[in-house]
Motif scaffolding. Structure first.
Motif, PDB file in Angstrom:
ATOM      1  N   THR A 135      30.282  65.221  14.836  1.00  0.00           N
ATOM      2  CA  THR A 135      29.305  64.859  13.818  1.00  0.00           C
ATOM      3  C   THR A 135      28.719  63.487  14.143  1.00  0.00           C
ATOM      4  OG1 THR A 135      30.941  63.793  12.382  1.00  0.00           O
ATOM      5  CG2 THR A 135      30.571  66.153  12.064  1.00  0.00           C
ATOM      6  N   GLY A 186      23.486  63.604  10.619  1.00  0.00           N
ATOM      7  CA  GLY A 186      23.673  64.616   9.588  1.00  0.00           C
ATOM      8  C   GLY A 186      22.720  64.468   8.421  1.00  0.00           C
ATOM      9  N   ALA A 199      26.998  69.538  12.355  1.00  0.00           N
ATOM     10  CA  ALA A 199      28.149  69.311  13.223  1.00  0.00           C
ATOM     11  C   ALA A 199      28.004  70.258  14.415  1.00  0.00           C
ATOM     12  CB  ALA A 199      29.446  69.577  12.463  1.00  0.00           C
TER      13      ALA A 199
END
Length: 669
Positions: free
Chosen positions: A418, A458, A480
């Motif tokens: 991530t 993200g 991710a």
């Protein structure tokens, strides 16, 4: 010597000491650094804001056959490479003092390289090579810019850097405001010489691991693509325009774009050369008045007008040109405005006085790095500065690793990454897996095809101009990213190991001091290797099937059998064109203590096919394979087979009279 303290704002304010001059500045940028190359009242560019970018692909899901191992997060170090603050290069000085950093910034005068009076095609790169070698010796990467005119000089480099070979060919003009000499940037002779220089520069240094970022430079004061007040805004002053035409500036931008296809390049303004970089996704921007507010009333020179910025603010111009999402493909650099460096993060996450909303500046620009000589005086334990540095650029965490706790032969390893930073990692650094023995020695490594550039942030912050919600509004963006590959454990001594991974800084091939890319994980080590979990290598005791890839180098293919790409297959490949005499043999299969094992064939075929399976050269068994969804979606079929003890077993797949299915891999349980 701190060159940042000598330039721009302070010198300009001293020169404009009268009340009348101060009042006149209310309608103009207070400093030359912030001055745009076009009038603040000029009409908006023909492009329009892009709006929220489309989300990238989520990528593949984790292989459900692999056990998941959760990894603990921890703060990443403050001196991760290719992000954060850059300090000025001072020859012979210790580059690793002050606030932790991994970048070193330097200017170079063009005349220091183009030093021949008779030949503009002669280049003496020694001044740059010396600086790069010294910077690399401290484990840092360089960010650099060439200039032609630098008011007062930098102390280490000349004020007048016009190449001597221009004499008699290029007219010069006097910038009486800054006491510099400006060459005629529209001179065909100059333009040809600069384009040739850029080509030679790229041929020598593109992809050089010692260089992180290159500012296009060359044009204007300090190479910042403005000649204020001798600029394109001639309507309200008596100063002539010393800037090149947009067409000529665009030719230089294109020359850089052609010359540097691997090293990241940046130009000062989105509107430089009439927005020449609008359609060049490799070109980033370099905001060197970052997060400053000026004028009366105060207006930001980074944030857009919707957030209190001036019409000429960096991000307003990015919106005007529809390049506010350029960060997805190119780096965003620049400099924390020198006047605010000492207080820039004191009010984090917001700002105060001349410091604008710092967190908003970082999030909306998607800043990766900034020159910040004032960071020399920051405390390395200041939590506000640390939060800002970790937000800049990439901040990568491996949240899960996927592998069998015990394995032998060929086994698959996966992991999921991530990114909680504001930008991707921009370089294709090699990611490797490895094994560490109980003493901490790396005893085996495998290079992977994994590309960290796919791991996008993200969340991203929305511009108010996008109209997606009240400010601040955050949008889901990157996912991710799951990666996996197969590793061959044959030849590894049976025993207990730590499975590790590393993204290698190519500067490590040049300097043993190279700063390592480190993940935001508790198991991250200073040597760059990240612990993924314990792995037992050897026969017996396996908690899951042992996998053998069809495309592995140790396998034997005959006839038309060939390795082909397969998006849905393990490792992204399969072996096809089996049958009609073509065979595939898996050698070195580990039968443990011997006996009956379950053999699973992972295959793909859009039509019903059959194949023969032969174990250890014994009897031939014909197996029918039902159609799968397509040629890239594997299915499975299982058989019971008798294996010998140890790793001397083999399986051969064939079809003497027809085509067999394509084979992804086999597993033994």
């Amino acid at each position: 010597m701190r060159t940042f303290a000598r330039r721009r704002g302070r010198k300009l304010l001293a020169a404009l000491g009268s009340t009348a001059a101060a009042l006149a500045l209310a309608a103009l940028p207070v400093t030359a650094e912030a001055a745009p190359p076009a009038s603040p009242s000029a009409p908006a560019a023909i492009a329009a804001a892009q709006g929220a970018p489309a989300r990238p692909s989520p990528g593949p899901a984790a292989d459900p056959s692999l056990p998941a191992h959760a990894l603990a997060r921890a703060d990443a170090p403050l001196d991760n490479p290719l992000k954060g603050f850059a300090r000025f290069y001072q020859p012979g000085a210790d580059q690793n003092t002050g606030y932790p950093h991994a970048l070193t910034w330097s200017y170079f005068g063009l005349s220091e390289v183009m030093d021949s009076a008779s030949d503009c095609g002669h280049y003496n790169w020694s001044v740059l090579d010396k600086a790069l070698a010294e910077t690399a010796s401290y484990g840092n990467q360089a960010a650099i810019r060439f200039y032609i005119e630098y008011p007062g000089g930098s102390g280490s480099h000349p004020a007048n850097a016009i190449p001597p070979c221009f004499a008699g060919h290029v007219d010069n003009r006097t910038n009486s405001y800054w006491n510099t000499t400006s060459p005629d940037y529209d001179s065909p002779y100059l333009l040809d010489a600069l384009k040739n220089f850029i080509a030679a520069y790229g041929a020598r240094y593109d992809g050089d691991p010692r260089i992180g970022f290159i500012h296009m430079g060359l044009v204007g004061l300090w190479g910042e693509w403005h000649t204020w007040p001798y600029d394109t805004d001639t309507s309200g002053d008596t100063y002539p325009n010393y800037m090149p035409t947009d067409a000529h500036g665009a030719a230089l931008v294109q020359a850089y774009n052609n010359a540097f296809t691997r090293t990241k390049i940046e130009v000062r303004y989105p509107e430089s050369a009439g927005g020449a970089a609008d359609t060049l996704p490799r070109v980033g921007y370099h905001d060197d008045s970052f997060c400053y507010r000026e004028g009366s009333p105060l207006a930001g020179v980074t944030l857009p007008t919707s957030m209190g910025g001036a019409p000429y603010a960096q991000l307003q111009k990015a919106l005007d040109h529809g390049v506010e999402n350029r960060w997805t493909t190119a780096s965003m650099g620049g400099e924390v405005r020198p006047e605010i460096q000492s207080t820039a993060f004191a009010s984090w996450p917001g700002g105060s006085g001349a410091v604008d909303d710092m967190k908003a500046c970082l999030e909306l620009e998607h800043t990766t790095w900034k020159i910040n000589e004032g960071s020399a005086n920051y405390s390395p334990t200041d939590p506000k500065v640390a939060a800002a540095v970790r937000l800049m650029g990439y901040d990568l965490t491996v949240d899960h690793a996927y592998f069998h706790d015990s394995a032998q032969g060929t086994t698959k390893v996966g992991l999921r990454i991530t990114n909680s930073g504001v930008a991707p990692f921009y370089y294709p650094w090699t990611v490797s897996l490895g094994l560490k023995d109980p003493a901490g020695n790396v005893v085996k490594t495998w290079a992977t095809p994994w590309d960290l550039r796919k791991v996008m942030p993200g969340k991203i912050r929305a511009f108010p101009d996008w109209g997606v919600g009240s400010d601040p509004a955050y949008l889901d963006y990157g996912y991710a990213q799951y990666f996996d590959t197969s590793v061959d454990l044959s030849g590894v001594t049976s025993g207990s190991y730590q499975l590790v991974m590393k993204a290698k800084n190519p500067l490590e091939d040049v300097s043993s001091a190279a700063k390592k890319l480190r993940f935001a994980n508790a198991g991250q080590h200073a040597d760059g290797w990240l612990d993924l979990g314990a792995l037992t290598v050897g026969s017996g005791g396996a908690t899951g099937p042992v996998s053998y890839e069809a495309e592995a180098a140790g396998n034997t293919r005959t006839g038309t059998a060939v390795v082909a790409e397969c998006a849905g297959c393990s490792g992204g490949h399969k072996v096809g064109y089996l049958g009609n005499g073509a065979t595939l043999t898996f050698p070195g299969l580990d039968g443990g203590s011997g006996g009956t094992r379950t053999l699973t064939l992972h295959y793909a075929t859009a039509a019903a096919r059959s194949a023969t399976v032969r174990v250890n050269g014994g009897s031939v068994r014909t197996v029918d394979f039902a159609p799968t969804a397509d040629w890239t979606t594997p299915g499975t079929i299982t058989l019971s087979v008798d294996l010998k003890a140890g790793s001397g077993n083999s399986v051969t797949l064939a079809n003497a009279t027809g085509w067999a299915p394509d084979i992804d891999r086999i597993t033994l349980t």
